[in-house]
Write a protein that holds these residues in place. Sequence first.
Motif, PDB file in Angstrom:
ATOM      1  N   UNK A  43       0.821  -1.216   0.000  1.00  0.00           N
ATOM      2  CA  UNK A  43       0.000   0.000   0.000  1.00  0.00           C
ATOM      3  C   UNK A  43       0.858   1.271   0.000  1.00  0.00           C
ATOM      4  N   UNK A  44       2.165   1.113   0.004  1.00  0.00           N
ATOM      5  CA  UNK A  44       3.045   2.281   0.067  1.00  0.00           C
ATOM      6  C   UNK A  44       3.136   2.957  -1.292  1.00  0.00           C
ATOM      7  N   UNK A  45       3.480   4.243  -1.277  1.00  0.00           N
ATOM      8  CA  UNK A  45       3.623   4.981  -2.535  1.00  0.00           C
ATOM      9  C   UNK A  45       4.816   4.461  -3.337  1.00  0.00           C
ATOM     10  N   UNK A  49       4.201   2.883  -7.179  1.00  0.00           N
ATOM     11  CA  UNK A  49       4.848   3.386  -8.398  1.00  0.00           C
ATOM     12  C   UNK A  49       5.312   2.235  -9.286  1.00  0.00           C
ATOM     13  N   UNK A  50       5.841   1.170  -8.670  1.00  0.00           N
ATOM     14  CA  UNK A  50       6.264  -0.016  -9.425  1.00  0.00           C
ATOM     15  C   UNK A  50       5.060  -0.700 -10.059  1.00  0.00           C
ATOM     16  N   UNK A  55       1.987  -1.991 -15.121  1.00  0.00           N
ATOM     17  CA  UNK A  55       0.748  -1.952 -15.894  1.00  0.00           C
ATOM     18  C   UNK A  55       0.896  -1.035 -17.103  1.00  0.00           C
ATOM     19  N   UNK A  56       1.465   0.149 -16.886  1.00  0.00           N
ATOM     20  CA  UNK A  56       1.625   1.119 -17.975  1.00  0.00           C
ATOM     21  C   UNK A  56       2.552   0.592 -19.065  1.00  0.00           C
ATOM     22  N   UNK A  57       3.632  -0.059 -18.679  1.00  0.00           N
ATOM     23  CA  UNK A  57       4.558  -0.618 -19.662  1.00  0.00           C
ATOM     24  C   UNK A  57       3.913  -1.744 -20.462  1.00  0.00           C
ATOM     25  N   UNK A  58       3.093  -2.558 -19.813  1.00  0.00           N
ATOM     26  CA  UNK A  58       2.366  -3.604 -20.537  1.00  0.00           C
ATOM     27  C   UNK A  58       1.472  -2.984 -21.603  1.00  0.00           C
ATOM     28  N   UNK A  59       0.737  -1.954 -21.227  1.00  0.00           N
ATOM     29  CA  UNK A  59      -0.146  -1.277 -22.179  1.00  0.00           C
ATOM     30  C   UNK A  59       0.649  -0.662 -23.332  1.00  0.00           C
ATOM     31  N   UNK A  60       1.768  -0.030 -22.992  1.00  0.00           N
ATOM     32  CA  UNK A  60       2.570   0.644 -24.012  1.00  0.00           C
ATOM     33  C   UNK A  60       3.216  -0.349 -24.968  1.00  0.00           C
ATOM     34  N   UNK A  61       3.863  -1.370 -24.437  1.00  0.00           N
ATOM     35  CA  UNK A  61       4.570  -2.323 -25.276  1.00  0.00           C
ATOM     36  C   UNK A  61       3.625  -3.102 -26.188  1.00  0.00           C
ATOM     37  N   UNK A  62       2.438  -3.425 -25.681  1.00  0.00           N
ATOM     38  CA  UNK A  62       1.486  -4.203 -26.468  1.00  0.00           C
ATOM     39  C   UNK A  62       0.523  -3.332 -27.268  1.00  0.00           C
ATOM     40  N   UNK A 252       8.374  -5.512 -13.845  1.00  0.00           N
ATOM     41  CA  UNK A 252       8.570  -4.105 -14.225  1.00  0.00           C
ATOM     42  C   UNK A 252       9.967  -3.892 -14.793  1.00  0.00           C
ATOM     43  N   UNK A 253      10.977  -4.453 -14.135  1.00  0.00           N
ATOM     44  CA  UNK A 253      12.354  -4.303 -14.613  1.00  0.00           C
ATOM     45  C   UNK A 253      12.518  -4.874 -16.016  1.00  0.00           C
ATOM     46  N   UNK A 254      11.931  -6.054 -16.246  1.00  0.00           N
ATOM     47  CA  UNK A 254      12.039  -6.701 -17.564  1.00  0.00           C
ATOM     48  C   UNK A 254      11.339  -5.859 -18.631  1.00  0.00           C
ATOM     49  N   UNK A 255      10.138  -5.387 -18.313  1.00  0.00           N
ATOM     50  CA  UNK A 255       9.393  -4.594 -19.289  1.00  0.00           C
ATOM     51  C   UNK A 255      10.114  -3.285 -19.593  1.00  0.00           C
ATOM     52  N   UNK A 256      10.686  -2.652 -18.578  1.00  0.00           N
ATOM     53  CA  UNK A 256      11.439  -1.416 -18.795  1.00  0.00           C
ATOM     54  C   UNK A 256      12.650  -1.676 -19.686  1.00  0.00           C
ATOM     55  N   UNK A 257      13.309  -2.805 -19.459  1.00  0.00           N
ATOM     56  CA  UNK A 257      14.451  -3.175 -20.311  1.00  0.00           C
ATOM     57  C   UNK A 257      13.972  -3.423 -21.747  1.00  0.00           C
TER      58      UNK A 257
END
Length: 366
Positions: A43-45, A49-50, A55-62, A252-257
């Motif tokens: 529940x932490x900020x 962020x991660x 989620x955002x990277x999944x949407x962007x890449x696909x 997240x790390x994999x998608x960012x890479x």
Amino acid sequence: MTHRVINFYAGPAGLPLPALERAQEELLDFAGTGMSVMEVSHRSKEYDAVHEEAIALTKELMGLPSNYKVLLLQGGAHLSFGMIPLNLLRNDKKADYIVTGNWAEKATKEAKLVAGDRVRVAASTKEQKFSRLPHADEIKVGPDSAFVHFTSNNTVEGTQWHEFPKVGHVPYICDMSSDFMWRPFDVSPFGLIYGGAQKNLGPSGVTLTIIREDFLEMCEAQDLPSYLRYKIHAEKNSLYNTPPTFGIYILRNVLAYNKSIGGLKAIEASNKKKAELLYGCVDKHSGFYKGFVTEKAHRSVMNVDFFLPTPELDDQFVKEAKKAGMVGLKGYRDIGGIRVSTYNAVTVDHVKTLVDFMEQFVKTNG
């Protein structure tokens, strides 16, 4: 750095080294918290962020349109096999399943436990030992079908749908566990896509699920336990219960890479080059390396199965490859032989090293 082998395991599988190095660097002090991401509240900020970035990277890449939701769940494909019919085959709805291998067969079995004979087999290549995919004229889909389920890549047998099955206007549901994000594709025919991350996207423990809003609206199963309801996970943004935070962090790390190296177009080019090299060697020495898949158009880019002339040579190949720094090459227990899993994290240079080894092995043992 500790010596790293070339990892051809079918899952859990290798991860991109930069994604692991990022985790190594942040392991003891994530985002200035003085804690590992494994210790931070979901529940932490800092964790949020991660979560949002994955989620955002999944949407962007696909290239997902706005009417698709991304869910970060647990339970692997196995849990999804049951969740899908529990949510989407209510009120006497029917569906068709295309059975092309071990995992497609398991998905069908689980669906039948829920919906009985309302789950129909539209096509199967079991009589051919799943050595090929069904041809278009072999697929029979009912006009009353709510969806057609298929497995995009058959990890055990080494077949893959390079062109998705022709089923008219019936929506797809697809298990993409072993070839998620291996290339760009049009998602619009898909009502739901799911897969365990541990083969092509991240570690075990995360199930990436993408569901279209009209399919989400079909999920009216108020009598199901809460965790089994897609609507609840969508409403809670995959935070209904404590998610697999470290697994999502690595995802997240994999998608960012993946984004940093050019996204899915670049990944597709690499994957096709790896397949060209590997199948080129198999075909060149077809008297020694015998492929399992009987139709070249159905060969998988992710999992390459072949046999040597004897089981003893299969074993020798695996042992000598391990000594040469390559692991995970033993074939699946029900098939035997050799299986080379060349998921996204496997590089072209890794495959070149294996092909050089294969050429030498033929000279020595052929």
